[in-house]
Scaffold this motif. Sequence first.
Motif, short mmCIF file in Angstrom:
data_model
loop_
_atom_site.label_atom_id
_atom_site.label_comp_id
_atom_site.label_asym_id
_atom_site.label_seq_id
_atom_site.Cartn_x
_atom_site.Cartn_y
_atom_site.Cartn_z
N GLY A 181 0.97 -1.16 0.05
CA GLY A 181 0.06 -0.19 0.12
C GLY A 181 1.01 1.26 0.05
O GLY A 181 2.09 1.16 -0.18
N GLY A 182 0.39 2.57 0.04
CA GLY A 182 1.31 3.78 0.19
C GLY A 182 0.27 4.78 0.33
O GLY A 182 -0.95 4.64 0.78
N LEU A 183 0.89 5.88 0.33
CA LEU A 183 0.41 7.13 0.89
C LEU A 183 0.81 8.41 -0.09
O LEU A 183 1.97 8.29 -0.62
CB LEU A 183 0.61 7.57 2.31
CG LEU A 183 2.10 7.55 2.70
CD1 LEU A 183 2.21 8.46 3.91
CD2 LEU A 183 2.78 6.28 2.87
N LEU A 184 -0.02 9.66 -0.19
CA LEU A 184 0.59 10.70 -0.65
C LEU A 184 1.71 11.30 0.43
O LEU A 184 1.46 11.27 1.56
CB LEU A 184 -0.57 11.88 -0.93
CG LEU A 184 -1.30 11.25 -2.07
CD1 LEU A 184 -2.61 12.46 -2.21
CD2 LEU A 184 -0.84 11.06 -3.29
N ALA A 185 2.67 12.10 -0.05
CA ALA A 185 3.70 12.85 0.72
C ALA A 185 4.40 13.65 -0.09
O ALA A 185 4.37 13.42 -1.39
CB ALA A 185 4.76 11.59 1.22
N VAL A 186 4.93 14.66 0.63
CA VAL A 186 6.11 15.53 -0.30
C VAL A 186 7.28 15.60 0.58
O VAL A 186 7.36 15.36 1.98
CB VAL A 186 5.21 16.97 -0.13
CG1 VAL A 186 4.09 17.03 -0.94
CG2 VAL A 186 5.00 17.33 1.29
N PRO A 198 -4.80 11.00 0.86
CA PRO A 198 -5.15 9.78 1.25
C PRO A 198 -3.94 8.82 1.78
O PRO A 198 -2.81 9.03 0.95
CB PRO A 198 -6.21 9.15 0.10
CG PRO A 198 -6.44 10.22 -0.60
CD PRO A 198 -5.51 11.18 -0.44
N GLN A 199 -4.47 7.91 2.42
CA GLN A 199 -3.50 6.67 2.61
C GLN A 199 -4.19 5.52 2.23
O GLN A 199 -5.31 5.19 2.44
CB GLN A 199 -2.84 6.57 4.29
CG GLN A 199 -2.11 7.95 4.30
CD GLN A 199 -1.41 7.84 5.64
OE1 GLN A 199 -1.25 6.79 6.28
NE2 GLN A 199 -0.65 8.98 6.15
N MET A 200 -3.56 4.54 1.53
CA MET A 200 -4.19 3.60 0.40
C MET A 200 -3.67 2.00 1.24
O MET A 200 -2.71 1.86 0.64
CB MET A 200 -4.18 3.77 -0.73
CG MET A 200 -4.88 2.77 -1.68
SD MET A 200 -4.83 3.53 -3.41
CE MET A 200 -5.43 2.01 -4.27
N PHE A 201 -4.48 1.31 1.48
CA PHE A 201 -4.40 -0.11 1.99
C PHE A 201 -5.23 -0.96 1.73
O PHE A 201 -6.37 -0.66 1.91
CB PHE A 201 -3.63 0.01 3.28
CG PHE A 201 -2.54 0.98 3.55
CD1 PHE A 201 -1.26 0.47 3.30
CD2 PHE A 201 -2.85 2.19 4.34
CE1 PHE A 201 -0.38 1.35 3.76
CE2 PHE A 201 -1.63 3.07 4.58
CZ PHE A 201 -0.62 2.70 4.43
#
Length: 234
Positions: A135-140, A170-173
């Motif tokens: 899974g993953g997530l948006l980040a900068v 969002p964080q997506m798993f």
Amino acid sequence: MSRQIMLIPAAGVGQRFGAGRPKQYVDLAGRTMLEQTVNRLSQIDGIDLIVIVVSVDDGYIDEVISAANWSAHVHILRCGGASRAETVKNGLYTARTLFGLQPEDWILVHDAARCCVRTDSVLRLIQAVHSDAAGGLLAVPVSDTLKLADETGHVCRTIDRTAMWQAQTPQMFRLGILIQALDNADLSTVTDEASAVEALGFQPLLVMGDVANLKITTMQDLALARFFLQQETT
């Protein structure tokens, strides 16, 4: 075929914000912050359900529902908990029962207070994470110099920011992984879903987000979000 469900925890009371009401119900450019967030996420193709999790005794949501005219795939769950992580966990269990969610379904958890998220960022996250086991997530990437402070507020040292990222949503798993992660976690210490998943031994994928996707925590953040929204309409 796996589904994609957007879950929005919105059970907070907004004590730090100081607006006299939960910040998700503060007016922002003619709509509540929650409406701005949901309206934006509703535009994203491929999202099968949007689930908003509010507290059991929420006194504002009914008024928002009547004014918002959301589509039939937006649902309100009144099962929020004492913390963000507990609200997410309660929402997952309730949604699994109500909508027949399966372990392989994708859950995208998004903060109600991130109403400036760009749809292209969410689509980029979905595309990147679908082939990732963790899974993953948006980040900068962190751009400012980071200082570690002691208990008196003095600098202990400067921290190398080379590999540092600022988490967004969002964080997506996968549902199965996320429920297992939250079941195993001390929910009082969990600040985002990725940290709970990391504790299981996974390494979530970082997907480039956008600086406009700020989390509104202070009145200054509110003013900045208003600016971003105005820029989109001019």
